[in-house]
Design an enzyme around this catalytic site. Structure first.
Site, PDB file in Angstrom:
ATOM      1  N   LYS A  21      36.937  42.338  31.112  1.00  0.00           N
ATOM      2  CA  LYS A  21      35.899  42.327  32.155  1.00  0.00           C
ATOM      3  C   LYS A  21      35.292  43.710  32.414  1.00  0.00           C
ATOM      4  CE  LYS A  21      37.409  38.212  34.681  1.00  0.00           C
ATOM      5  NZ  LYS A  21      37.661  37.627  35.997  1.00  0.00           N
ATOM      6  N   ASN A  55      32.024  39.032  34.455  1.00  0.00           N
ATOM      7  CA  ASN A  55      32.673  37.819  33.938  1.00  0.00           C
ATOM      8  C   ASN A  55      31.677  36.867  33.291  1.00  0.00           C
ATOM      9  OD1 ASN A  55      31.356  36.627  36.120  1.00  0.00           O
ATOM     10  ND2 ASN A  55      33.018  35.185  36.491  1.00  0.00           N
ATOM     11  N   GLY A  76      45.036  43.887  47.452  1.00  0.00           N
ATOM     12  CA  GLY A  76      44.701  44.383  46.119  1.00  0.00           C
ATOM     13  C   GLY A  76      43.442  45.228  46.178  1.00  0.00           C
ATOM     14  N   GLY A  94      42.065  46.286  42.812  1.00  0.00           N
ATOM     15  CA  GLY A  94      41.655  46.370  41.414  1.00  0.00           C
ATOM     16  C   GLY A  94      40.333  45.639  41.209  1.00  0.00           C
ATOM     17  N   ALA A 110      39.617  42.527  40.539  1.00  0.00           N
ATOM     18  CA  ALA A 110      39.459  41.233  41.206  1.00  0.00           C
ATOM     19  C   ALA A 110      39.074  41.430  42.678  1.00  0.00           C
ATOM     20  CB  ALA A 110      40.743  40.429  41.093  1.00  0.00           C
ATOM     21  N   THR A 117      48.871  50.923  46.058  1.00  0.00           N
ATOM     22  CA  THR A 117      48.366  52.298  45.999  1.00  0.00           C
ATOM     23  C   THR A 117      47.277  52.388  47.067  1.00  0.00           C
ATOM     24  OG1 THR A 117      48.720  52.195  43.625  1.00  0.00           O
ATOM     25  CG2 THR A 117      47.401  54.049  44.443  1.00  0.00           C
ATOM     26  N   MET A 127      44.373  34.086  44.115  1.00  0.00           N
ATOM     27  CA  MET A 127      43.406  33.910  43.034  1.00  0.00           C
ATOM     28  C   MET A 127      44.051  33.331  41.771  1.00  0.00           C
ATOM     29  SD  MET A 127      40.831  37.116  43.078  1.00  0.00           S
ATOM     30  CE  MET A 127      39.817  37.561  44.481  1.00  0.00           C
ATOM     31  N   TYR A 164      46.577  30.664  39.645  1.00  0.00           N
ATOM     32  CA  TYR A 164      46.937  29.254  39.756  1.00  0.00           C
ATOM     33  C   TYR A 164      47.897  28.913  38.627  1.00  0.00           C
ATOM     34  CZ  TYR A 164      43.452  28.884  36.094  1.00  0.00           C
ATOM     35  OH  TYR A 164      42.748  29.071  34.941  1.00  0.00           O
TER      36      TYR A 164
END
Ligand code: ATR
Length: 271
Positions: free
Chosen positions: A66, A87, A127, A129, A131, A153, A215, A217
């Protein structure tokens, strides 16, 4: 001849995108073929060049390409630029347009499928990153009362929050451990579920009325969903987001918006 599309990844054999796009094509009467395309880890660019030369019209991009797709694209949509990741590629008259439909897919799943409006809500994004970056602006566009970004972080969360707050958005950053109070909506955009672990957030962030969405599954609830559910939250996996980001990509390519409800049900019963 049918127009050709594909999903590029490595690995890609597990991808549900061909099933989803076949269902959308059938539903909308669009003539297209959608396949899986395994690119060598060092051969993403060459794979895209070959697809364009073969007359392919567009591609979805999945792990681990990505970020590379964002560099390779000759033009980026505003939402892809904000996410720093792509994406969806659209091959248009010599241009390779990079788009990102993940955040729109996430918001559509929360608001339309889970029937949880985000306006005025306390939102927690776990998160910082790719995503999380893709989710941030689409979540803020729904005008939550506040949005906290928490990350292992914390400096990465801080950098994202500072950039968004400079545009006036009600965003702040936190460590997992320092989170306090209950949130209305919690989105797990970390890769912790891949490692079978849960970000170490206090259990008090969850409660009755909290929607906790992972996110990721799989056939079983993720560790994050199990933890959130055990502390009173309503849980949701990433399958709805997957179907919704695909619908948005289908719209980008074909100008037709598929109905997602029946396709999501079909994917759930096939899982
Ligand atoms: P993606 O594109 O899936 O977001 P990424 O850009 O590598 O992948 O980001 C992974 C995210 O998951 C990061 O926020 C990472 O935290 P760090 O920034 O501290 O690395 C987070 N992450 C990965 N493994 C984790 C774990 N076991 N527990 C908590 N967070 C984790």
């Amino acid at each position: 001849m049918s127009d050709r599309y594909c999903v590029i990844g490595n690995p890609v054999a597990h991808s549900k995108s061909p099933l989803i796009h076949a269902a959308f094509a059938l539903q909308t009467g669009q003539q297209l073929v959608y396949e899986r395309c395994l690119a060598p880890l060092d051969g993403f660019g060459a794979t895209v060049t070959a697809l364009v030369a073969a007359g392919c019209k567009g591609a979805n991009v999945t792990v681990p390409f990505k970020l590379e797709a964002a560099t390779l694209a000759s033009a980026l949509t505003a939402r892809a630029r904000a996410a720093g990741a792509v994406n969806t590629l659209h091959f248009l008259d010599g241009e390779i347009v990079g788009d990102n439909t993940d955040g729109a897919g996430l918001v559509a799943d929360i608001v339309r499928n889970a029937l949880c409006p985000l306006a005025g809500k306390r939102v927690l994004l776990l998160g910082a990153g790719g995503a999380a970056r893709g989710a941030l602006l689409p979540l803020l566009a729904e005008q939550p009362a506040s949005l906290v970004i928490a990350n292992r972080t914390v400096a990465s969360a801080q950098a994202l929050a500072t950039a968004a707050a400079s545009d006036g958005a009600p965003v702040s950053a936190s460590t997992f451990e320092a989170l306090h109070g209950r949130f209305d909506v919690i989105v797990n955009a970390t890769a912790a579920s891949l490692a079978g672990t849960v970000p170490p957030v206090p259990e008090t962030v969850f409660g009755p009325g909290t929607l906790a969405l992972d996110m990721m599954y799989g056939n079983e609830p993720t560790p994050f969903m199990a933890f959130a559910g055990a502390h009173g939250a309503v849980t949701r996996d990433g399958l709805g987001m997957l179907v919704e980001q695909a619908a948005e990509a289908f719209f980008v390519w074909r100008g037709v918006r598929p109905q997602t409800g029946a396709v999501l049900q079909q994917m759930r019963s096939a899982a």
